[in-house]
Motif scaffolding. Structure first.
Motif, PDB file in Angstrom:
ATOM      1  N   ARG A  91       0.849  -1.025  -0.329  1.00 59.42           N
ATOM      2  CA  ARG A  91       0.041  -0.183  -0.160  1.00 59.42           C
ATOM      3  C   ARG A  91       0.760   1.180   0.060  1.00 59.42           C
ATOM      4  O   ARG A  91       1.746   1.171   0.551  1.00 59.42           O
ATOM      5  N   PRO A  92       0.451   2.211  -0.545  1.00 56.74           N
ATOM      6  CA  PRO A  92       1.359   3.414  -0.698  1.00 56.74           C
ATOM      7  C   PRO A  92       0.987   4.561   0.974  1.00 56.74           C
ATOM      8  O   PRO A  92       0.315   4.045   2.054  1.00 56.74           O
ATOM      9  N   HIS A  93       1.672   5.285   0.602  1.00 61.57           N
ATOM     10  CA  HIS A  93       2.119   5.965   2.086  1.00 61.57           C
ATOM     11  C   HIS A  93      -0.082   7.090   2.229  1.00 61.57           C
ATOM     12  O   HIS A  93       0.303   6.954   1.048  1.00 61.57           O
ATOM     13  N   ASN A  94       0.344   7.861   3.126  1.00 59.56           N
ATOM     14  CA  ASN A  94      -0.682   8.858   3.190  1.00 59.56           C
ATOM     15  C   ASN A  94      -2.311   8.296   2.638  1.00 59.56           C
ATOM     16  O   ASN A  94      -2.608   9.531   2.168  1.00 59.56           O
ATOM     17  N   ILE A  95      -2.228   7.288   2.683  1.00 60.84           N
ATOM     18  CA  ILE A  95      -3.735   7.234   2.528  1.00 60.84           C
ATOM     19  C   ILE A  95      -4.966   7.612   3.995  1.00 60.84           C
ATOM     20  O   ILE A  95      -4.434   7.836   5.082  1.00 60.84           O
ATOM     21  N   ARG A  96      -6.067   8.162   3.339  1.00 62.88           N
ATOM     22  CA  ARG A  96      -6.516   8.881   3.900  1.00 62.88           C
ATOM     23  C   ARG A  96      -7.460   8.387   4.209  1.00 62.88           C
ATOM     24  O   ARG A  96      -8.140   7.385   3.159  1.00 62.88           O
ATOM     25  N   SER A  97      -8.566   7.919   5.457  1.00 61.30           N
ATOM     26  CA  SER A  97      -9.061   7.460   6.367  1.00 61.30           C
ATOM     27  C   SER A  97     -11.189   8.080   5.491  1.00 61.30           C
ATOM     28  O   SER A  97     -11.681   6.474   5.360  1.00 61.30           O
ATOM     29  N   ASP A  98     -10.728   8.746   4.728  1.00 63.00           N
ATOM     30  CA  ASP A  98     -12.605   9.102   4.125  1.00 63.00           C
ATOM     31  C   ASP A  98     -11.897   9.036   2.723  1.00 63.00           C
ATOM     32  O   ASP A  98     -13.083   8.817   2.079  1.00 63.00           O
ATOM     33  N   GLN A  99     -11.201   8.102   2.384  1.00 60.94           N
ATOM     34  CA  GLN A  99     -10.762   7.982   0.723  1.00 60.94           C
ATOM     35  C   GLN A  99     -10.483   6.844   0.607  1.00 60.94           C
ATOM     36  O   GLN A  99      -9.186   6.413   0.517  1.00 60.94           O
ATOM     37  N   PRO A 100     -10.572   5.618   0.677  1.00 60.53           N
ATOM     38  CA  PRO A 100     -10.380   3.981   1.150  1.00 60.53           C
ATOM     39  C   PRO A 100      -9.730   3.978  -0.912  1.00 60.53           C
ATOM     40  O   PRO A 100     -10.296   4.905  -1.101  1.00 60.53           O
ATOM     41  N   LEU A 101      -8.894   3.354  -0.443  1.00 61.39           N
ATOM     42  CA  LEU A 101      -8.203   2.900  -2.029  1.00 61.39           C
ATOM     43  C   LEU A 101      -8.525   1.508  -2.780  1.00 61.39           C
ATOM     44  O   LEU A 101      -8.914   0.087  -2.143  1.00 61.39           O
ATOM     45  N   PRO A 102      -8.914   1.909  -4.175  1.00 62.75           N
ATOM     46  CA  PRO A 102      -9.186   0.566  -4.894  1.00 62.75           C
ATOM     47  C   PRO A 102      -7.894  -0.709  -4.897  1.00 62.75           C
ATOM     48  O   PRO A 102      -7.226  -0.373  -4.301  1.00 62.75           O
ATOM     49  N   VAL A 103      -8.668  -1.661  -4.909  1.00 65.60           N
ATOM     50  CA  VAL A 103      -7.710  -2.979  -4.487  1.00 65.60           C
ATOM     51  C   VAL A 103      -7.540  -4.086  -5.278  1.00 65.60           C
ATOM     52  O   VAL A 103      -8.641  -4.151  -5.770  1.00 65.60           O
ATOM     53  N   ILE A 104      -6.141  -4.248  -6.052  1.00 65.74           N
ATOM     54  CA  ILE A 104      -6.133  -4.967  -6.715  1.00 65.74           C
ATOM     55  C   ILE A 104      -5.312  -6.042  -6.559  1.00 65.74           C
ATOM     56  O   ILE A 104      -4.362  -6.464  -5.520  1.00 65.74           O
ATOM     57  N   PHE A 105      -6.283  -7.580  -6.875  1.00 67.22           N
ATOM     58  CA  PHE A 105      -5.890  -8.626  -6.259  1.00 67.22           C
ATOM     59  C   PHE A 105      -5.391  -9.236  -7.320  1.00 67.22           C
ATOM     60  O   PHE A 105      -5.884 -10.161  -8.687  1.00 67.22           O
ATOM     61  N   TYR A 106      -3.936 -10.294  -6.958  1.00 74.09           N
ATOM     62  CA  TYR A 106      -3.259 -10.451  -8.952  1.00 74.09           C
ATOM     63  C   TYR A 106      -2.925 -12.019  -8.288  1.00 74.09           C
ATOM     64  O   TYR A 106      -2.920 -12.474  -7.086  1.00 74.09           O
ATOM     65  N   LEU A 107      -3.220 -13.159  -9.046  1.00 78.09           N
ATOM     66  CA  LEU A 107      -3.435 -14.085  -9.193  1.00 78.09           C
ATOM     67  C   LEU A 107      -2.194 -14.837 -10.056  1.00 78.09           C
ATOM     68  O   LEU A 107      -1.925 -14.591 -11.259  1.00 78.09           O
TER      69      LEU A 107
END
Length: 446
Positions: A91-107
């Motif tokens: 995950r990148p730094h400086n994630i805002r609690s009110d702006q959660p980030l999309p998630v890429i789940f790789y197989l």
């Protein structure tokens, strides 16, 4: 160090300059003992104390994979263990609690017998440094332990254990990724080759579809085994065990013995260069699946222009025409005369056309009127370097993950064009993860 508090307990990861990494987080109960031949079981109890997530876990047991060192910066030896069901989070730094980030789940891919999440190729540091997304990878069971129909040997055991691992990891992400700053309503499933086929199988399950927002499928089209095919393979495996390890119960067989049985099983079919999926997803009443099924979310899928070139590298690596005919016959593909599949180039071209391009084109025609569908074609090559003179299977993954150091490690020049291409591909991927859309219905990468 960086710490995250989840409902399962505290997880301690590694803090880099502008991103965090959490490695080796268990997402399921160990698939050992009574769980060895059964579907993955979720973790239900919190652990005591703080979970160290600074190192990768052991990898799934698997035979030697010569391609792994080719797609690595350094030769590494990874500990193999059946207790391997873990995932990793970047995950990148400086994630805002009110702006959660999309998630890429790789197989990962690997013909359902090889692959693991500690491999250099699948380290997405470059992705999270370039784009505001979270990337998750995981281990899942492979070979006979992951994709033999064990229910044909014992009714209380299961088929598709590897798929159940992936399903369990996806549920873990949905339940706990918010603690890491991720948005559980925006999960993009991404996979290459066997990983792409896994996604097609998973999204046909009614309990999986609601967890997934998008799908990105690279160079792979699912053709699941029928119940009859899967049971025949299971009975072959059982016969080998009766001959080679008659006095040892299945539960007491060592991991090495399982690999020995897999090797003997493959010998019965002959060499296949990874083209013949001896172990793969199986259509069952519990996990129904069909080829070319319409998927219930926006899909981005594509191929490379010379997929088959990595399977048959030169004249010394080709199959005999007779063996090649046996392999494609069992795959249900068009059988050519021996004269038409005699050379390495003829076999490479056949693989590209019949194993990849035609199934891809058929799938596109099936889905394009039913869901939001985008396509790509990867056509980069390094014409002055013999190891990269065509756009073969897997090569695009180095660009999707920003792992151009792997190409450079083989002595190839990596210049501004390569870096720009990789950054463009990563940006398009993350745009799709954010918006479920792309600016063009078809994209060429070259």
């Amino acid at each position: 160090m960086t710490r995250v508090q989840t409902k399962l307990g505290t997880i301690r990861g590694s803090r880099q300059n502008n991103y965090d990494v959490f490695k080796g987080i268990p997402y399921a109960q160990p698939p050992i003992g009574q769980n060895r031949f059964r579907h993955a079981q979720p973790i239900t109890h919190a652990w005591l104390g703080e979970r160290d997530a600074t190192q990768f876990s052991p990898i799934p047991i698997q035979p030697v994979n010569t391609l792994e060192s080719f797609f690595s910066v350094k030769n590494r030896v990874h500990l193999q263990d059946e207790d391997c069901l873990t995932l990793n989070i970047w995950r990148p730094h400086n994630i805002r609690s009110d702006q959660p980030l999309p998630v890429i789940f790789y197989l990962y891919g690997g013909s359902f017998v090889n692959g693991h999440s500690a491999q250099d190729l699948y380290q997405p540091d470059a992705i999270v440094q370039q784009e505001p997304v979270i990337v998750v990878t995981c281990n899942y069971r492979l070979g006979a332990l992951g994709f033999l129909d064990w229910s044909a040997i014992c009714p209380s055991w299961d088929a598709n254990n590897g798929l159940s691992d992936q399903r369990c990891a996806l549920q873990w992400i949905h339940d706990y990724i918010a603690a890491f700053g991720g948005d559980p309503t925006r999960i993009t499933l991404m996979g290459q080759s066997a990983g792409a086929m896994s996604i097609q199988a998973l999204l046909q399950q009614s309990d999986v579809a609601p967890l997934v927002n998008n799908a990105v499928m690279l160079s792979g089209t699912l053709q699941p085994d029928t119940v009859e095919q899967a049971r025949r393979k299971a009975h072959e495996f059982q016969a080998l065990k009766s001959r080679m390890f008659p006095d040892i119960p299945w539960e007491a067989l060592s991991s090495e013995s399982i690999l020995t049985l897999m090797s003997a099983h493959q010998e019965q079919y002959g060499k296949s260069k990874g083209l013949e999926l001896l172990y793969q997803p199986t259509a069952t009443p519990q996990m129904p699946m069909t080829p070319y099924a319409v998927l219930p979310c926006p899909v981005w899928m594509g191929v490379t222009t010379a997929e088959g070139d990595i399977y048959i590298k030169n004249e010394h690596k080709k199959l005999t025409p007779t063996q090649f005919q046996k392999v494609v016959t069992r795959a249900g593909l068009k059988v050519l005369k021996a004269d038409d599949i005699e050379t390495a180039q003829q076999q490479r071209d056949y693989i590209t056309q019949h194993y990849f391009l035609e199934p891809f084109q058929t799938y596109v025609k099936t889905m394009q009127s039913h869901t939001d569908l985008y396509t790509y074609q990867f056509d980069w090559s390094h014409l002055t370097h013999p190891l990269y003179d065509s756009a073969y299977h897997i090569l695009d993954v180095a660009f999707w993950f920003g792992r151009l150091d792997i190409i450079a490690a083989q002595g190839a020049d990596v210049n501004a064009h390569e870096y720009h291409l990789s950054q463009r591909m990563i940006h398009d991927l993350c745009t799709f993860a954010y918006t479920s859309q792309l600016q063009s219905l078809h994209i060429e990468y070259r």
